[in-house]
Design a protein around this motif. Sequence first.
Motif, PDB file in Angstrom:
ATOM      1  N   PHE A   7      32.596 -20.633  27.843  1.00 50.79           N
ATOM      2  CA  PHE A   7      33.409 -20.522  26.631  1.00 50.79           C
ATOM      3  C   PHE A   7      33.554 -21.906  25.986  1.00 50.79           C
ATOM      4  O   PHE A   7      33.441 -22.937  26.656  1.00 50.79           O
ATOM      5  N   PHE A   8      33.820 -21.913  24.689  1.00 54.16           N
ATOM      6  CA  PHE A   8      33.970 -23.161  23.946  1.00 54.16           C
ATOM      7  C   PHE A   8      35.428 -23.602  23.910  1.00 54.16           C
ATOM      8  O   PHE A   8      36.340 -22.776  23.776  1.00 54.16           O
ATOM      9  N   VAL A   9      35.640 -24.915  24.006  1.00 54.56           N
ATOM     10  CA  VAL A   9      36.946 -25.532  23.773  1.00 54.56           C
ATOM     11  C   VAL A   9      36.749 -26.677  22.789  1.00 54.56           C
ATOM     12  O   VAL A   9      35.629 -27.185  22.592  1.00 54.56           O
ATOM     13  N   LEU A  10      37.844 -27.097  22.155  1.00 54.92           N
ATOM     14  CA  LEU A  10      37.797 -28.150  21.147  1.00 54.92           C
ATOM     15  C   LEU A  10      38.596 -29.346  21.652  1.00 54.92           C
ATOM     16  O   LEU A  10      39.822 -29.260  21.807  1.00 54.92           O
ATOM     17  N   MET A  11      37.920 -30.453  21.917  1.00 56.25           N
ATOM     18  CA  MET A  11      38.604 -31.653  22.375  1.00 56.25           C
ATOM     19  C   MET A  11      39.407 -32.253  21.230  1.00 56.25           C
ATOM     20  O   MET A  11      38.927 -32.338  20.088  1.00 56.25           O
ATOM     21  N   ASN A  12      40.629 -32.685  21.517  1.00 61.70           N
ATOM     22  CA  ASN A  12      41.516 -33.221  20.484  1.00 61.70           C
ATOM     23  C   ASN A  12      41.071 -34.606  20.025  1.00 61.70           C
ATOM     24  O   ASN A  12      40.609 -35.423  20.823  1.00 61.70           O
ATOM     25  N   THR A  56      32.110 -30.547   9.688  1.00 60.63           N
ATOM     26  CA  THR A  56      33.552 -30.748   9.574  1.00 60.63           C
ATOM     27  C   THR A  56      34.015 -31.771  10.613  1.00 60.63           C
ATOM     28  O   THR A  56      33.220 -32.245  11.437  1.00 60.63           O
ATOM     29  N   ASN A  57      35.300 -32.069  10.578  1.00 61.00           N
ATOM     30  CA  ASN A  57      35.876 -32.991  11.569  1.00 61.00           C
ATOM     31  C   ASN A  57      35.676 -32.515  13.004  1.00 61.00           C
ATOM     32  O   ASN A  57      35.690 -33.319  13.933  1.00 61.00           O
ATOM     33  N   HIS A  58      35.511 -31.193  13.183  1.00 59.58           N
ATOM     34  CA  HIS A  58      35.469 -30.626  14.529  1.00 59.58           C
ATOM     35  C   HIS A  58      34.068 -30.590  15.134  1.00 59.58           C
ATOM     36  O   HIS A  58      33.934 -30.316  16.332  1.00 59.58           O
ATOM     37  N   ASP A  59      33.036 -30.851  14.342  1.00 60.99           N
ATOM     38  CA  ASP A  59      31.676 -30.578  14.803  1.00 60.99           C
ATOM     39  C   ASP A  59      31.111 -31.642  15.737  1.00 60.99           C
ATOM     40  O   ASP A  59      29.961 -31.546  16.162  1.00 60.99           O
ATOM     41  N   ASP A  60      31.910 -32.645  16.073  1.00 67.37           N
ATOM     42  CA  ASP A  60      31.569 -33.552  17.162  1.00 67.37           C
ATOM     43  C   ASP A  60      32.633 -33.505  18.263  1.00 67.37           C
ATOM     44  O   ASP A  60      32.782 -34.442  19.046  1.00 67.37           O
ATOM     45  N   ASN A  61      33.364 -32.370  18.316  1.00 62.77           N
ATOM     46  CA  ASN A  61      34.447 -32.206  19.301  1.00 62.77           C
ATOM     47  C   ASN A  61      34.295 -30.973  20.182  1.00 62.77           C
ATOM     48  O   ASN A  61      35.052 -30.813  21.148  1.00 62.77           O
ATOM     49  N   TRP A  62      33.360 -30.071  19.857  1.00 55.76           N
ATOM     50  CA  TRP A  62      33.219 -28.837  20.632  1.00 55.76           C
ATOM     51  C   TRP A  62      32.597 -29.123  21.994  1.00 55.76           C
ATOM     52  O   TRP A  62      31.670 -29.921  22.112  1.00 55.76           O
ATOM     53  N   ASN A  63      33.098 -28.443  23.020  1.00 57.39           N
ATOM     54  CA  ASN A  63      32.547 -28.556  24.368  1.00 57.39           C
ATOM     55  C   ASN A  63      32.403 -27.159  24.961  1.00 57.39           C
ATOM     56  O   ASN A  63      33.320 -26.332  24.868  1.00 57.39           O
ATOM     57  N   LEU A  64      31.235 -26.899  25.569  1.00 54.79           N
ATOM     58  CA  LEU A  64      30.980 -25.610  26.216  1.00 54.79           C
ATOM     59  C   LEU A  64      31.237 -25.760  27.710  1.00 54.79           C
ATOM     60  O   LEU A  64      30.507 -26.467  28.414  1.00 54.79           O
ATOM     61  N   VAL A  65      32.308 -25.136  28.179  1.00 59.14           N
ATOM     62  CA  VAL A  65      32.690 -25.200  29.591  1.00 59.14           C
ATOM     63  C   VAL A  65      32.618 -23.787  30.166  1.00 59.14           C
ATOM     64  O   VAL A  65      32.177 -22.853  29.488  1.00 59.14           O
ATOM     65  N   THR A  67      25.508 -30.172  23.458  1.00 63.25           N
ATOM     66  CA  THR A  67      25.841 -31.595  23.489  1.00 63.25           C
ATOM     67  C   THR A  67      26.870 -31.858  22.399  1.00 63.25           C
ATOM     68  O   THR A  67      26.574 -31.677  21.211  1.00 63.25           O
ATOM     69  N   PRO A  68      28.092 -32.260  22.755  1.00 71.37           N
ATOM     70  CA  PRO A  68      29.182 -32.338  21.768  1.00 71.37           C
ATOM     71  C   PRO A  68      28.932 -33.306  20.627  1.00 71.37           C
ATOM     72  O   PRO A  68      29.297 -33.031  19.482  1.00 71.37           O
ATOM     73  N   THR A  69      28.345 -34.450  20.928  1.00 71.15           N
ATOM     74  CA  THR A  69      28.114 -35.434  19.876  1.00 71.15           C
ATOM     75  C   THR A  69      26.787 -36.139  20.118  1.00 71.15           C
ATOM     76  O   THR A  69      26.455 -36.492  21.260  1.00 71.15           O
ATOM     77  N   ILE A  70      26.027 -36.321  19.030  1.00 64.91           N
ATOM     78  CA  ILE A  70      24.721 -36.980  19.099  1.00 64.91           C
ATOM     79  C   ILE A  70      24.759 -38.153  18.116  1.00 64.91           C
ATOM     80  O   ILE A  70      24.828 -37.946  16.899  1.00 64.91           O
ATOM     81  N   PRO A  71      24.756 -39.392  18.603  1.00 66.25           N
ATOM     82  CA  PRO A  71      24.968 -40.549  17.736  1.00 66.25           C
ATOM     83  C   PRO A  71      23.997 -40.660  16.566  1.00 66.25           C
ATOM     84  O   PRO A  71      24.367 -41.174  15.505  1.00 66.25           O
ATOM     85  N   THR A  72      22.753 -40.173  16.726  1.00 67.56           N
ATOM     86  CA  THR A  72      21.771 -40.304  15.647  1.00 67.56           C
ATOM     87  C   THR A  72      21.981 -39.283  14.534  1.00 67.56           C
ATOM     88  O   THR A  72      21.378 -39.402  13.472  1.00 67.56           O
ATOM     89  N   ASN A  73      22.824 -38.271  14.754  1.00 61.87           N
ATOM     90  CA  ASN A  73      23.140 -37.303  13.702  1.00 61.87           C
ATOM     91  C   ASN A  73      24.182 -37.882  12.758  1.00 61.87           C
ATOM     92  O   ASN A  73      24.994 -38.727  13.139  1.00 61.87           O
ATOM     93  N   THR A  74      24.192 -37.380  11.531  1.00 62.59           N
ATOM     94  CA  THR A  74      25.197 -37.807  10.562  1.00 62.59           C
ATOM     95  C   THR A  74      26.597 -37.586  11.128  1.00 62.59           C
ATOM     96  O   THR A  74      26.946 -36.474  11.529  1.00 62.59           O
ATOM     97  N   ASN A  75      27.379 -38.634  11.200  1.00 62.90           N
ATOM     98  CA  ASN A  75      28.744 -38.575  11.752  1.00 62.90           C
ATOM     99  C   ASN A  75      28.792 -38.018  13.168  1.00 62.90           C
ATOM    100  O   ASN A  75      29.846 -37.582  13.633  1.00 62.90           O
ATOM    101  N   GLY A  76      27.638 -37.998  13.850  1.00 63.42           N
ATOM    102  CA  GLY A  76      27.601 -37.653  15.263  1.00 63.42           C
ATOM    103  C   GLY A  76      27.761 -36.189  15.610  1.00 63.42           C
ATOM    104  O   GLY A  76      28.155 -35.854  16.734  1.00 63.42           O
ATOM    105  N   PHE A  77      27.436 -35.269  14.679  1.00 66.09           N
ATOM    106  CA  PHE A  77      27.643 -33.851  14.986  1.00 66.09           C
ATOM    107  C   PHE A  77      26.801 -33.405  16.170  1.00 66.09           C
ATOM    108  O   PHE A  77      25.762 -33.962  16.480  1.00 66.09           O
ATOM    109  N   GLY A  78      27.295 -32.348  16.883  1.00 71.32           N
ATOM    110  CA  GLY A  78      26.649 -31.873  18.095  1.00 71.32           C
ATOM    111  C   GLY A  78      25.555 -30.855  17.826  1.00 71.32           C
ATOM    112  O   GLY A  78      25.340 -30.402  16.695  1.00 71.32           O
ATOM    113  N   ASN A  79      24.850 -30.460  18.892  1.00 71.99           N
ATOM    114  CA  ASN A  79      23.756 -29.497  18.751  1.00 71.99           C
ATOM    115  C   ASN A  79      23.393 -28.942  20.129  1.00 71.99           C
ATOM    116  O   ASN A  79      23.773 -29.475  21.164  1.00 71.99           O
TER     117      ASN A  79
END
Length: 447
Positions: free
Chosen positions: A308-313, A220-229, A142-154
């Motif tokens: 594979f993982f990609v990083l949304m801009n 980091t800035n990227h930890d709410d941008n990763w997507n597993l496709v 899950t790329p971003t989880i609103p209840t996490n600090t700054n919305g990081f994914g998990n």
Amino acid sequence: NKVWNGSTSSNWFTAANWTPNGVPSATDCVTIANSGTPPIISGATTALAYSITVLSGGNLTLTSASVLEVTHNVNVAPTGSFTIENSGSLVQINGVSNTGNITLRRQANIKALDYVYWSSPVANFNLSNVSTGTTGYKYKWTPTIPTNTNGFGNWVGANEIMALGKGYIVRGPDSYTTTLAPFNAVFTGTPNNGTITTPISRGTWNGGNYATGVSTTQGTNHDDNWNLVGNPYPSAVDAIDFLTLNTNIDGFINVWTHGTLPTSAIADPFYNNYTYNYTPGDYITYNSSGASAGPGTFGGYIGAGQGFFVLMNHTSASTSENVIFNNSMRSSTYDNTQFFRTSDNNGRIWLDLIASNGANVRNLIAYADGATNNRDRMFDAITDEKLSLNLYSAIGDEFMKIQGRTLPFDQEDRVPMGIKVPQNGNYTIGIAAVDGFFTDTNQNIYL
């Protein structure tokens, strides 16, 4: 136009096995009837057809590494059989719908506790059927989880029909040991074809590193941008074609190699606190500059069933968009054997940072057509700043795992490099591999 009679053998390429006599071409509608010896496609020659219809009782098999290219659609009767063995490929040209089910086998060599990143090449396939011998341990990202600090994914546990173009991870069967063993996933369903859109998303945090509150490793800035496709087709896709089309993601992919067993010596990931951890260094990063792991490790073709993982801009207009897969990314010439380009005018250097215990991390500097010395979406790839042992290059204040450099080559060119080490000790930087004009031993490389 061509009906299988199987009067001579199982060889698709034997003319007498067809009525009327002759091997099918790309303009022939092919019918696989229940007659004679069932057809088998094998070898390096691509089998061709305009369409494929497998009748009741008919049986068609593609062996390992063989290819069937179909211009139009594939139809399989409920009691017909169409099997694609590991690394075989079904490539389609027109974006039409198929009917009926095929069976596609994918093999990975794994050990106990290894995760494999999967994507379904067929429709309506349940994730639980990827490995029925695995109890639990099936996840989606899950790329971003609103209840996490700054919305990081998990990671989130998953038990669902695999969404087309989405990636999932599944741990090896419970019975596996620390010895490498082949694992076969068997996908059964209607083969995916045509344009497939897969949702991706990102958070809004872009304010630098921060404490996540659940781990000693910073976010980091990227930890709410990763997507597993994942590749949604029963054939390989070209990674560069995929990246070129989807400009809303950064210009690289990360492919998991499941090479290192988890250990307590590896730091926690940013998203949780565990006793044992996998190393993020087991991802191969790939873009137009090449593969971070070295020559021959990843050829640029994403195999059938590969996640594979990609990083949304951050620059994307919306926080929810799509990535697109289409048939132009597929070809009968693409290698579908890897599961996990360069020219003579280019030159690449793979550097290793090696600890005294043998642990190492690798970095790629690539002098490549189309690259500049500034940040290039398709030629540069960020490093994972969370690695405790890391070797990276710099473009301004960004740290890179892969950096593309401009041509023509200037022997006075200097590339800023940096290291990160977990503790005091002796470390070595060495050249792991070179290609292109760096194979000339008269070309010095200075550190």
